[in-house]
Design a protein around this motif. Structure first.
Motif, PDB file in Angstrom:
ATOM      1  N   PRO A  28       0.831  -1.205   0.000  1.00 27.61           N
ATOM      2  CA  PRO A  28       0.000   0.000   0.000  1.00 27.61           C
ATOM      3  C   PRO A  28       0.862   1.250   0.000  1.00 27.61           C
ATOM      4  O   PRO A  28       1.823   1.367   0.766  1.00 27.61           O
ATOM      5  CB  PRO A  28      -0.797  -0.126   1.306  1.00 27.61           C
ATOM      6  N   LYS A  57      -6.629   1.157 -12.174  1.00 25.22           N
ATOM      7  CA  LYS A  57      -7.216   2.416 -11.706  1.00 25.22           C
ATOM      8  C   LYS A  57      -8.726   2.309 -11.675  1.00 25.22           C
ATOM      9  O   LYS A  57      -9.384   2.744 -10.717  1.00 25.22           O
ATOM     10  CB  LYS A  57      -6.794   3.571 -12.612  1.00 25.22           C
ATOM     11  N   GLY A  60     -10.022   0.617  -8.787  1.00 26.99           N
ATOM     12  CA  GLY A  60      -9.776   1.279  -7.511  1.00 26.99           C
ATOM     13  C   GLY A  60      -8.583   0.731  -6.752  1.00 26.99           C
ATOM     14  O   GLY A  60      -8.385   1.071  -5.581  1.00 26.99           O
ATOM     15  N   VAL A  62      -5.329   1.155  -7.707  1.00 24.47           N
ATOM     16  CA  VAL A  62      -4.237   2.119  -7.752  1.00 24.47           C
ATOM     17  C   VAL A  62      -4.818   3.504  -8.025  1.00 24.47           C
ATOM     18  O   VAL A  62      -5.912   3.643  -8.564  1.00 24.47           O
ATOM     19  CB  VAL A  62      -3.181   1.761  -8.836  1.00 24.47           C
ATOM     20  N   THR A  63      -4.087   4.511  -7.620  1.00 23.55           N
ATOM     21  CA  THR A  63      -4.483   5.894  -7.864  1.00 23.55           C
ATOM     22  C   THR A  63      -3.349   6.611  -8.577  1.00 23.55           C
ATOM     23  O   THR A  63      -2.174   6.250  -8.435  1.00 23.55           O
ATOM     24  CB  THR A  63      -4.797   6.627  -6.548  1.00 23.55           C
ATOM     25  N   ARG A  65      -1.105   9.989  -9.370  1.00 20.75           N
ATOM     26  CA  ARG A  65      -0.636  11.267  -8.846  1.00 20.75           C
ATOM     27  C   ARG A  65       0.002  12.014 -10.003  1.00 20.75           C
ATOM     28  O   ARG A  65       1.047  11.590 -10.505  1.00 20.75           O
ATOM     29  CB  ARG A  65       0.372  11.064  -7.714  1.00 20.75           C
ATOM     30  N   TYR A  71       0.154   4.744  -7.933  1.00 24.08           N
ATOM     31  CA  TYR A  71       0.502   4.185  -6.628  1.00 24.08           C
ATOM     32  C   TYR A  71      -0.586   3.229  -6.146  1.00 24.08           C
ATOM     33  O   TYR A  71      -1.780   3.436  -6.423  1.00 24.08           O
ATOM     34  CB  TYR A  71       0.674   5.300  -5.590  1.00 24.08           C
ATOM     35  N   ARG A  73      -3.239   1.850  -3.921  1.00 28.07           N
ATOM     36  CA  ARG A  73      -4.128   2.558  -3.009  1.00 28.07           C
ATOM     37  C   ARG A  73      -3.951   2.041  -1.584  1.00 28.07           C
ATOM     38  O   ARG A  73      -3.905   0.835  -1.348  1.00 28.07           O
ATOM     39  CB  ARG A  73      -5.570   2.366  -3.452  1.00 28.07           C
ATOM     40  N   GLU A  74      -3.861   2.950  -0.643  1.00 29.16           N
ATOM     41  CA  GLU A  74      -3.738   2.569   0.758  1.00 29.16           C
ATOM     42  C   GLU A  74      -5.116   2.238   1.319  1.00 29.16           C
ATOM     43  O   GLU A  74      -6.081   2.963   1.050  1.00 29.16           O
ATOM     44  CB  GLU A  74      -3.083   3.694   1.560  1.00 29.16           C
ATOM     45  N   TYR A  76      -8.380   1.976   3.571  1.00 27.24           N
ATOM     46  CA  TYR A  76      -9.011   2.937   4.468  1.00 27.24           C
ATOM     47  C   TYR A  76      -9.745   2.177   5.561  1.00 27.24           C
ATOM     48  O   TYR A  76     -10.365   1.155   5.296  1.00 27.24           O
ATOM     49  CB  TYR A  76      -9.993   3.815   3.689  1.00 27.24           C
ATOM     50  N   PRO A 218     -11.148   7.427  -5.416  1.00 27.47           N
ATOM     51  CA  PRO A 218     -10.319   7.067  -6.562  1.00 27.47           C
ATOM     52  C   PRO A 218     -11.210   6.692  -7.738  1.00 27.47           C
ATOM     53  O   PRO A 218     -12.384   6.349  -7.573  1.00 27.47           O
ATOM     54  CB  PRO A 218      -9.526   5.857  -6.055  1.00 27.47           C
ATOM     55  N   GLU A 221     -14.311   3.764  -7.944  1.00 21.33           N
ATOM     56  CA  GLU A 221     -14.974   3.368  -6.694  1.00 21.33           C
ATOM     57  C   GLU A 221     -16.440   3.760  -6.709  1.00 21.33           C
ATOM     58  O   GLU A 221     -16.785   4.917  -6.951  1.00 21.33           O
ATOM     59  CB  GLU A 221     -14.303   4.002  -5.473  1.00 21.33           C
TER      60      GLU A 221
END
Length: 260
Positions: A28, A57, A60, A62-63, A65, A71, A73-74, A76, A218, A221
């Motif tokens: 993440p 993407k 959902g 990876v996001t 920047r 990156y 996705r971390e 939640y 993202p 989602e």
């Protein structure tokens, strides 16, 4: 024979990257290799490698920047929602329990909740009018909130009330935070309009552009829309509300006896 979507090179690359994410090889917050590196690694064009990243993407996972790359996705923290959140002894509570994942065995962590809000008179649309038993276009109070946890937006909730039910009460006060000492339900109870029964209708959909920006979602989602109707013991509707929740941040959990 035309190659199926499941076996295209971009899908195969996406599957490989998805496995790396699941295994932790791409942790993440970790940065995916640049498109040019992916193209070289898998022996494909940059366009094909870019399509693979676009698939992740859209899912959902990876996001992006801008100017930096893609990156992982971390995760939640997840909040479980059930009937207990409406218990009278929780009307003043502003903290919530959040879980690291969807498993029931994970230990909860307390997070501080907050909200911003806008309050004013609006014309009732068809759904609001039908719920509150007023004419379409009638003036009703709208209380629109953006809910946060530790300062991060998680969902919206917009409530509607008859003017005579909330005029001059903290519910009609636009200042941020819960209404009065115990929130909207406590204020209604003080006016003899005790909430007794709640109906919730849930539906999933993709967010609008405004909702995605507001909730910092993202790409790819979905959201869960919740329509809530609160009634007194004699069946009088005292609040109609619509909420939009980031799907990955909530689980709805209900336990009830099986009807005959």
């Amino acid at each position: 024979m035309r190659e199926s979507a499941e076996t295209t090179p971009s899908r195969q690359i996406a599957d490989s990257l998805r496995s790396d994410i699941a295994s932790g090889m791409l942790p993440p917050g970790g940065r995916l290799p640049p498109v040019r590196d992916l193209a070289e690694r898998y022996g494909v064009s940059r366009n094909t490698a870019a399509k693979a990243v676009a698939i992740l993407k859209a899912e959902g996972l990876v996001t992006a920047r801008p100017g930096s790359g893609a990156y992982v996705r971390e995760p939640y923290p997840i909040r479980r929602l059930g009937p207990d959140r409406y218990a009278r002894n929780r009307w003043q509570v502003t903290t919530v329990d959040a879980y690291a994942d969807a498993q029931k065995g994970s230990a909860p962590a307390q997070q501080q909740g907050g909200q911003t809000q806008e309050v004013g008179l609006v014309e009732a649309d068809e759904a609001v009018a039908a719920a509150l038993g007023v004419d379409v276009g009638s003036q009703v109070y709208e209380r629109a909130r953006v809910m946060t946890r530790e300062g991060v937006p998680t969902h919206t909730m917009t409530s509607y009330y008859r003017q005579e039910d909330v005029e001059g009460t903290p519910i009609a006060d636009p200042r941020p935070g819960i209404a009065g000492r115990g929130g909207g339900f406590a204020i209604l109870a003080e006016r003899g309009l005790d909430p007794h029964e709640i109906t919730e209708d849930l539906s999933a959909r993709m967010p609008t552009t405004e909702e995605a920006l507001l909730l910092e979602l993202p790409t790819g989602e979905p959201v869960v829309e919740v329509c809530r109707t609160a009634r007194t013991a004699d069946g009088r509707v005292i609040e109609y509300a619509r909420g939009v929740h980031a799907a990955s941040r909530f689980i709805w959990s209900y336990t009830y006896p099986i009807p005959d």
